[in-house]
Motif scaffolding. Sequence first.
Motif, mmCIF file in Angstrom:
data_model
loop_
_atom_site.group_PDB
_atom_site.id
_atom_site.type_symbol
_atom_site.label_atom_id
_atom_site.label_comp_id
_atom_site.label_asym_id
_atom_site.label_seq_id
_atom_site.Cartn_x
_atom_site.Cartn_y
_atom_site.Cartn_z
ATOM 1 N N ASP A 59 0.842 -1.124 0.151
ATOM 2 C CA ASP A 59 -0.149 0.069 0.078
ATOM 3 C C ASP A 59 0.892 1.102 0.061
ATOM 4 N N GLU A 60 1.406 1.591 -1.334
ATOM 5 C CA GLU A 60 2.437 2.714 -1.271
ATOM 6 C C GLU A 60 1.776 4.011 -0.971
ATOM 7 N N PRO A 61 0.499 4.475 -1.081
ATOM 8 C CA PRO A 61 0.095 5.633 -0.705
ATOM 9 C C PRO A 61 0.117 5.843 0.944
ATOM 10 N N PHE A 62 -0.305 4.502 1.440
ATOM 11 C CA PHE A 62 -0.249 4.643 2.882
ATOM 12 C C PHE A 62 0.932 5.119 3.589
ATOM 13 N N LEU A 63 2.024 4.072 3.064
ATOM 14 C CA LEU A 63 3.511 4.145 3.511
ATOM 15 C C LEU A 63 4.029 5.769 3.362
ATOM 16 N N ARG A 64 3.606 6.168 2.089
ATOM 17 C CA ARG A 64 4.306 7.589 1.916
ATOM 18 C C ARG A 64 3.725 8.607 2.964
ATOM 19 N N GLU A 65 2.396 8.326 3.293
ATOM 20 C CA GLU A 65 1.774 9.164 4.254
ATOM 21 C C GLU A 65 2.232 9.060 5.627
ATOM 22 N N ILE A 66 2.577 7.923 6.077
ATOM 23 C CA ILE A 66 3.019 7.577 7.455
ATOM 24 C C ILE A 66 4.702 7.751 7.552
ATOM 25 N N ALA A 67 5.223 7.745 6.484
ATOM 26 C CA ALA A 67 6.838 7.437 6.639
ATOM 27 C C ALA A 67 7.470 8.417 7.550
ATOM 28 N N GLY A 68 7.151 9.755 7.282
ATOM 29 C CA GLY A 68 7.827 10.814 7.972
ATOM 30 C C GLY A 68 7.461 10.768 9.457
ATOM 31 N N SER A 69 6.509 10.012 10.166
ATOM 32 C CA SER A 69 6.115 10.264 11.440
ATOM 33 C C SER A 69 6.481 8.973 12.119
ATOM 34 N N VAL A 70 7.199 8.156 11.764
ATOM 35 C CA VAL A 70 7.844 6.969 12.415
ATOM 36 C C VAL A 70 9.081 6.826 12.067
ATOM 37 N N GLN A 71 9.924 6.160 12.970
ATOM 38 C CA GLN A 71 11.300 6.111 13.032
ATOM 39 C C GLN A 71 11.436 4.837 12.204
ATOM 40 N N THR A 72 10.774 3.611 12.343
ATOM 41 C CA THR A 72 10.890 2.387 11.460
ATOM 42 C C THR A 72 9.728 1.626 10.700
ATOM 43 N N ILE A 73 9.855 1.267 9.732
ATOM 44 C CA ILE A 73 8.934 0.650 9.127
ATOM 45 C C ILE A 73 9.075 -0.887 9.135
ATOM 46 N N PHE A 74 8.190 -1.743 9.905
ATOM 47 C CA PHE A 74 8.634 -3.219 9.869
ATOM 48 C C PHE A 74 7.668 -3.531 8.853
ATOM 49 N N HIS A 75 8.024 -4.244 7.670
ATOM 50 C CA HIS A 75 7.039 -4.628 6.678
ATOM 51 C C HIS A 75 7.102 -6.055 5.980
ATOM 52 N N GLU A 76 6.304 -6.824 5.880
ATOM 53 C CA GLU A 76 6.495 -7.839 5.458
ATOM 54 C C GLU A 76 6.820 -8.208 4.118
ATOM 55 N N CYS A 77 7.566 -9.217 3.654
ATOM 56 C CA CYS A 77 8.239 -9.196 2.362
ATOM 57 C C CYS A 77 8.206 -10.736 1.857
ATOM 58 N N HIS A 78 7.643 -10.877 0.726
ATOM 59 C CA HIS A 78 7.898 -12.278 0.078
ATOM 60 C C HIS A 78 8.826 -12.217 -0.814
ATOM 61 N N MET A 79 9.906 -13.299 -0.387
ATOM 62 C CA MET A 79 10.999 -13.292 -0.837
ATOM 63 C C MET A 79 11.248 -14.124 -2.021
ATOM 64 N N GLN A 80 10.533 -15.057 -2.334
ATOM 65 C CA GLN A 80 10.557 -16.063 -3.322
ATOM 66 C C GLN A 80 10.734 -15.324 -4.784
ATOM 67 N N ASP A 81 10.882 -16.122 -5.629
ATOM 68 C CA ASP A 81 10.990 -15.809 -7.043
ATOM 69 C C ASP A 81 9.302 -15.524 -7.581
ATOM 70 N N ASP A 82 8.604 -16.610 -7.243
ATOM 71 C CA ASP A 82 7.173 -16.824 -7.534
ATOM 72 C C ASP A 82 6.401 -15.423 -6.820
ATOM 73 N N GLN A 83 5.616 -14.956 -7.368
ATOM 74 C CA GLN A 83 4.698 -13.914 -6.914
ATOM 75 C C GLN A 83 3.315 -14.552 -6.341
ATOM 76 N N LEU A 84 3.138 -13.976 -5.128
ATOM 77 C CA LEU A 84 1.819 -14.284 -4.252
ATOM 78 C C LEU A 84 1.033 -12.857 -4.138
ATOM 79 N N PRO A 85 -0.177 -12.897 -4.773
ATOM 80 C CA PRO A 85 -0.821 -11.756 -4.568
ATOM 81 C C PRO A 85 -1.484 -11.247 -3.439
ATOM 82 N N SER A 86 -1.204 -12.325 -2.234
ATOM 83 C CA SER A 86 -1.630 -11.686 -0.977
ATOM 84 C C SER A 86 -0.577 -11.077 -0.205
ATOM 85 N N HIS A 87 0.675 -10.868 -0.755
ATOM 86 C CA HIS A 87 1.662 -10.347 0.051
ATOM 87 C C HIS A 87 2.869 -9.690 -0.865
#
Length: 245
Positions: A165-193
């Motif tokens: 959710d890039e718009p939300f992240l841009r909105e709050i990025a300046g108001s927090v020290q750290t963003i802990f974000h989930e990340c699907h690291m495999q080559d295959d794409q998962l639409p839920s992550h």
Amino acid sequence: MKMTFLGCGDGFSVEQGHNSALLAFGGTNLCIDFPESNHGGLHQLGMKLNEVEHIFVTHLHEDHVNGLQKLGLYHRVYPGKTKPRLYVPTGLLSDLWQIMRHGLELTTRGKRSLEDYFDVVCVEDSFEIAGERFELVRTQHVPDMLSYGLLCRPYFYFSGDTRLDEPFLREIAGSVQTIFHECHMQDDQLPSHTSLDELLTLPESMQEKMLLMHYVDDYVQPQARDRFHEGRKLRLAEPLRTYMF
């Protein structure tokens, strides 16, 4: 305030436990989600299950809630100084009990309810613990499934499971020290992550604030982490590592 990851792994992780973090602040603690693997993580920290005082549930996939039954039972057998307080988004409460009731409802002393094991608090938009305010953020995980992240200004945003959710992240990025974000690291794409490729499209100023979580066991070894970090602003959260705010 400090945060220690009890596990950083995705739903199929074996080596690093499922994704969950323990916050310590104001003389108390809050666990974000409670997978079964938390028992081992707490043990390695020298903590018992009955020392967990507050729990927030982001959503009902089993790798995020399958330790709650054990936690409730442990507190009944070995009571802590307080009954654990369970913060549940209102729309999840009924289904959460249906998941847990088969191991908790019938006892040798009669029927029990969720409230016999936890001090249940239904939450809509936010809740407060020891003077800190935690805001619920509706996330985009699976269509028609209720799922939430947790925002605690000025300290952190914890995404839970979500698509980007890039718009939300841009909105709050300046108001927090750290963003802990989930990340699907495999080559295959998962639409839920969220994929690594997606996160790499974000501005470097945002990437510098990000610690990635909910990833596969391929990055457990220090050498693999070092290779990942080469040339990148993003960093991987580590199991049992403490992050200070």
